[in-house]
Design a protein around this motif. Structure first.
Motif, short mmCIF file in Angstrom:
data_model
loop_
_atom_site.label_atom_id
_atom_site.label_comp_id
_atom_site.label_asym_id
_atom_site.label_seq_id
_atom_site.Cartn_x
_atom_site.Cartn_y
_atom_site.Cartn_z
N LEU A 58 0.81 -1.20 0.00
CA LEU A 58 0.00 0.00 0.00
C LEU A 58 0.85 1.27 0.00
O LEU A 58 0.58 2.21 -0.74
N LEU A 59 1.90 1.28 0.84
CA LEU A 59 2.74 2.46 0.98
C LEU A 59 3.95 2.45 0.03
O LEU A 59 4.75 3.39 0.04
N MET A 60 4.08 1.36 -0.75
CA MET A 60 5.19 1.21 -1.69
C MET A 60 6.53 1.34 -0.98
O MET A 60 7.41 2.10 -1.40
N LEU A 61 6.67 0.61 0.13
CA LEU A 61 7.91 0.58 0.90
C LEU A 61 8.43 -0.85 0.94
O LEU A 61 7.66 -1.80 0.82
N ASP A 62 9.75 -0.99 1.15
CA ASP A 62 10.29 -2.34 1.25
C ASP A 62 9.95 -2.93 2.61
O ASP A 62 9.75 -2.21 3.59
N LYS A 63 9.88 -4.25 2.65
CA LYS A 63 9.46 -4.94 3.87
C LYS A 63 10.41 -4.71 5.03
O LYS A 63 9.99 -4.70 6.18
N GLY A 64 11.69 -4.50 4.74
CA GLY A 64 12.66 -4.21 5.81
C GLY A 64 12.33 -2.91 6.51
O GLY A 64 12.38 -2.83 7.75
N GLN A 65 12.01 -1.89 5.74
CA GLN A 65 11.63 -0.59 6.33
C GLN A 65 10.35 -0.73 7.15
O GLN A 65 10.26 -0.20 8.25
N ILE A 66 9.39 -1.45 6.60
CA ILE A 66 8.14 -1.68 7.33
C ILE A 66 8.43 -2.39 8.64
O ILE A 66 7.95 -2.00 9.70
N SER A 67 9.24 -3.42 8.60
CA SER A 67 9.56 -4.22 9.78
C SER A 67 10.21 -3.36 10.87
O SER A 67 9.84 -3.44 12.04
N ARG A 68 11.18 -2.54 10.49
CA ARG A 68 11.86 -1.66 11.47
C ARG A 68 10.88 -0.67 12.09
O ARG A 68 10.87 -0.45 13.31
N THR A 69 10.04 -0.08 11.26
CA THR A 69 9.10 0.92 11.76
C THR A 69 8.03 0.27 12.62
O THR A 69 7.64 0.84 13.65
N VAL A 70 7.56 -0.90 12.25
CA VAL A 70 6.58 -1.63 13.05
C VAL A 70 7.16 -1.92 14.44
O VAL A 70 6.48 -1.73 15.46
N ARG A 71 8.41 -2.37 14.48
CA ARG A 71 9.05 -2.62 15.79
C ARG A 71 9.11 -1.34 16.62
O ARG A 71 8.84 -1.37 17.83
N GLU A 72 9.43 -0.23 15.99
CA GLU A 72 9.47 1.06 16.70
C GLU A 72 8.09 1.41 17.26
O GLU A 72 7.96 1.80 18.43
N LEU A 73 7.05 1.25 16.44
CA LEU A 73 5.69 1.57 16.88
C LEU A 73 5.23 0.64 17.99
O LEU A 73 4.54 1.06 18.92
N GLU A 74 5.64 -0.63 17.93
CA GLU A 74 5.31 -1.59 19.00
C GLU A 74 6.02 -1.19 20.29
O GLU A 74 5.41 -1.21 21.37
N THR A 75 7.29 -0.83 20.19
CA THR A 75 8.06 -0.44 21.37
C THR A 75 7.44 0.78 22.05
O THR A 75 7.42 0.88 23.27
#
Length: 152
Positions: A66-83
Motif C-alpha cells: 500500500l505504501l510502496m515501501l520495502d518490507k525491511g523498512q516496514i519491519s523496522r518501523t513496526v518494531r518502533e511503533l510496538e516499542t
C-alpha cells in the motif's frame, strides 16, 4: 495553442503551485504531529501508524504494498511503533504465518491528542467558509485523487 488551452494550462500551473504550498504546510503539520506522539518520531513512522489506524488491521505485507515501501523498512518501523506501545500484533486468522497490525487503545489516544491542534487549525481556517463550499472542496479533492470527473 488555443486561448482555452492556454487558459487551462495557466489554471493547471496555478493549481500545481497551490498544491506545492499545501504539501509544504502538510509536511510541517505531519512532522509536528509525529513529534507530539513521540519526540523524535519521523514523519514516515507517523504515516505508517496513521495508515494502520485507518485500516483498523492490516498485515505488514499489505502495508508495504500500500505504501510502496520495502518490507525491511516496514519491519523496522513496526518494531518502533510496538516499542512505543502504539500498535500490536495479533495472529491473522486467515494466514497462520502472518500477523495483523492494529492500533492499541494507548496509540489511538495519543493520535487523537496529536491531531487536536491541526484539527483546531483547520476548523479556524474554514470558520468563515460556507458548509457547501467545504463539501464541494471535499468532493473535488476526492475526484482529483481518484481520477474521476467531479460530480455536481
Amino acid at each position: 495553442m488555443t486561448e482555452d488551452t492556454g487558459a487551462r494550462a495557466d489554471a493547471v500551473r496555478a493549481l500545481e503551485s497551490q498544491f506545492g504550498e499545501l504539501i509544504g504546510q502538510f509536511r510541517r503539520l505531519i512532522s509536528e504531529a509525529a513529534h507530539r506522539i513521540s519526540p523524535g518520531m519521523l514523519p514516515g513512522a507517523y504515516k505508517l501508524f496513521t495508515t494502520i489506524v485507518r485500516r483498523e488491521s492490516i498485515t505488514s505485507s499489505a502495508l508495504a504494498e500500500l505504501l510502496m515501501l520495502d518490507k525491511g523498512q516496514i519491519s523496522r518501523t513496526v518494531r518502533e511503533l510496538e516499542t512505543l506501545g502504539l500498535i500490536q500484533r495479533t495472529p491473522d486468522p486467515s494466514d497462520g504465518r502472518s500477523s495483523l497490525l492494529s492500533a492499541t487503545p494507548q496509540g489511538l489516544e495519543r493520535l487523537e491528542a496529536a491531531r487536536r491542534p491541526q484539527e483546531r487549525g483547520l476548523h479556524e481556517s474554514l470558520a468563515e467558509w460556507e458548509l457547501d463550499d467545504i463539501h464541494r472542496l471535499t468532493a473535488l479533492l476526492h475526484a482529483l485523487t481518484t481520477g474521476t470527473r467531479p460530480t455536481e
